[in-house]
Write an enzyme that holds these catalytic residues in place. Structure first.
Site, short mmCIF file in Angstrom:
data_model
loop_
_atom_site.label_atom_id
_atom_site.label_comp_id
_atom_site.label_asym_id
_atom_site.label_seq_id
_atom_site.Cartn_x
_atom_site.Cartn_y
_atom_site.Cartn_z
N SER A 189 0.62 -1.43 -0.14
CA SER A 189 -0.12 -0.02 -0.35
C SER A 189 0.54 1.17 -0.29
O SER A 189 1.78 1.73 0.68
CB SER A 189 -0.68 0.01 1.09
OG SER A 189 -2.18 1.18 1.43
N GLU A 190 1.03 2.57 -1.18
CA GLU A 190 1.59 3.15 -1.32
C GLU A 190 1.30 4.32 -0.17
O GLU A 190 3.13 5.12 -0.43
CB GLU A 190 1.51 3.59 -2.97
CG GLU A 190 0.99 4.47 -2.63
CD GLU A 190 -1.03 4.08 -3.63
OE1 GLU A 190 -0.91 2.62 -3.08
OE2 GLU A 190 -1.72 4.04 -4.29
N ASN A 191 0.93 4.45 0.48
CA ASN A 191 1.58 5.12 1.96
C ASN A 191 2.45 4.73 3.19
O ASN A 191 2.81 5.23 4.35
CB ASN A 191 0.32 6.12 2.25
CG ASN A 191 -0.78 4.19 3.19
OD1 ASN A 191 -0.71 3.51 2.35
ND2 ASN A 191 -1.15 4.58 4.23
#
Lengths: 232, 220
Positions: free
Chosen positions: B46-48
């Site tokens: 998840s790119e966060n």
């Protein structure tokens, strides 16, 4: 306050020196890991014409969204600005300049700014409107665009624990943009949930070394959830 | 019959391989996580800043400091890692993610993708999509084959502003599974009960149709 002791006694002191027209880099992703009390202090001070660099711009009534209420932000660099009706209104009325920036490029612009790298090449955005007008270079048969670093007059950061010397640890995914933001401010202010004595944090577990941090303050946080999803 | 959203997710899930690091976009791609085949272990990025996204939390596990890139509260699975946004996009941009699945408005026969902006409509931003498509070698686009009015979204050339150039090599629509290679779409599979003729009619870009186009099968 002496030596490496970065603590300040009040939020007023924490944001001392912020003026209209300045650039403020903020950590946070959505409402997660945002420096909510430092944002509130910027609102209280009433400074305006700010350039804000942040992945998002809060929501109506919370986070950076509250700085829109009195039109304190004139320009924002962000990757995603949905979930905010007041923002949309100001954007559509050209009351706020929006520089949409790919999320990874935004993170790297902050990182580069803090690391003394003025610009970098990335494939992100090549061949899209983001690449328009930017220098293109080919490396090993692939095209890259030149993106410039960002620094701010202030960086506002939300940490979990810090010691008096400004060594900071983040909690879970509240880390996000905070470590890069912390490196990229002329004055970096970190608010945390707990300040401990030097020596209490494991040195190898520090995310942001104190050298980047100018002021530190302990606060209490609402930590609002944007999308509450649970399983039964 | 056109595929349902769930069937599209099921079909994409068959492309998962054991040991894959996978980034799933918002919408149908997110549903892929519900159909990971037995015996296959994948790690969701998840790119966060989360590698090893777990299930949604219970009420007791709910934690405002634990979200995914869709800003939903999530958990971390055993063996997860959490890191900064710069680190997250280093692994994306650096080509370390094995498979990226994301939605699109349009793709074209050159592998261009448009997914973030419709001129004249409100622009909310590209988030991490431009970094994801620029960094991945292995991308599956999920989308409807044509608009409600029957206009193809698989084009000779994208009309909307691009998210990335020349980066898409596989597309799953509600009608078909296609590859993009050397400036053409190649029809690989069709949805159950969907004719090759319908797919040809609804594909505006150049399309190669092999002699035999197998029909996808789904468990009832």
């Amino acid at each position: 306050m002496a030596g490496f002791d970065k603590r300040v006694a009040s939020y007023e002191e924490a944001m001392e020196g912020i003026e209209s027209g300045m650039t403020v880099i903020a950590g946070g992703f959505g409402l997660c890991g945002i420096p909510e009390n430092l944002i509130a202090e910027i609102k209280r001070r009433g400074v305006n014409d700010l350039t804000v660099v942040s992945n998002n711009c809060g929501v109506d009534g919370f986070g950076l969204g509250i700085l829109l209420e009195d039109r304190q932000i004139s320009k924002i660099l962000a990757s995603y600005v949905g979930e905010n009706a007041l923002f949309e209104k100001q954007m559509l009325n050209d009351e706020i300049e929006v520089v949409l920036t790919p999320q990874g490029t935004l993170a790297e612009k902050m990182r580069a700014g803090g690391a003394g790298i003025p610009a970098f090449y990335t494939a992100t955005g090549y061949g899209t409107p983001i690449g328009d007008g930017k220098e293109v270079r080919e490396f090993n048969g692939r095209h890259y665009i030149l993106e410039e670093a960002i620094t701010g007059d202030f960086a506002i950061v939300k940490g979990w624990k810090a010691d008096r010397y400004g060594n900071v640890m983040y909690r879970h995914t509240a880390q996000n943009f905070n470590p890069m933001a912390a490196t990229a401010g002329k004055i970096t202010v970190v608010e945390v949930e707990e300040i401990v004595e030097p020596g209490e944090l494991e040195p190898s577990q520090i995310h942001t070394p104190g050298i980047y941090v100018d002021r530190i303050i302990q606060g209490t946080f609402e930590k609002r959830i944007e999308k509450r999803t649970v399983r039964s | 019959m056109a595929l349902t959203r769930e069937q599209m997710a099921q079909r994409v899930a068959r492309e998962l391989q054991d040991g894959f690091y996978v980034n799933l976009g918002i919408g149908i791609p997110t549903l892929v996580a519900n159909y990971i085949p037995d015996g296959i272990d994948v790690m969701l990025q998840s790119e966060n800043g989360l590698l090893g996204m777990g299930r949604y939390p219970t009420e007791d596990e709910l934690d405002s400091d634990m979200i995914n890139a869709g800003k939903e509260t999530v958990t971390a699975r055993p063996g997860a890692a959490i890191f900064s946004s710069a680190e997250s996009f280093a692994m994306i941009r650096g080509g370390h993610v094995d498979l990226t699945v994301l939605g699109a408005f349009e793709v074209d026969q050159q592998g261009n993708i448009a997914s973030w902006m419709i001129p004249g409509k409100l622009i909310k931003g590209m988030g991490g999509a431009m970094d994801l498509v620029a960094g991945a070698d292995n991308i599956i686009c999920t989308m409807t084959h044509a608009s409600k009015h029957g206009e193809s979204k698989l084009l000779e050339k994208c009309e909307l502003p691009l998210t990335g150039a020349g980066c898409i090599n596989r597309v799953l629509t509600d009608l078909a599974y296609l590859e993009i290679k050397d400036g053409t779409f190649i029809l690989k599979e069709r949805a159950p009960g969907v004719s090759v003729e319908e797919i040809i009619e609804k594909t505006a870009g150049k399309l190669i149709v092999p002699d035999h186009v197998p029909e996808m099968t789904f468990d009832a």
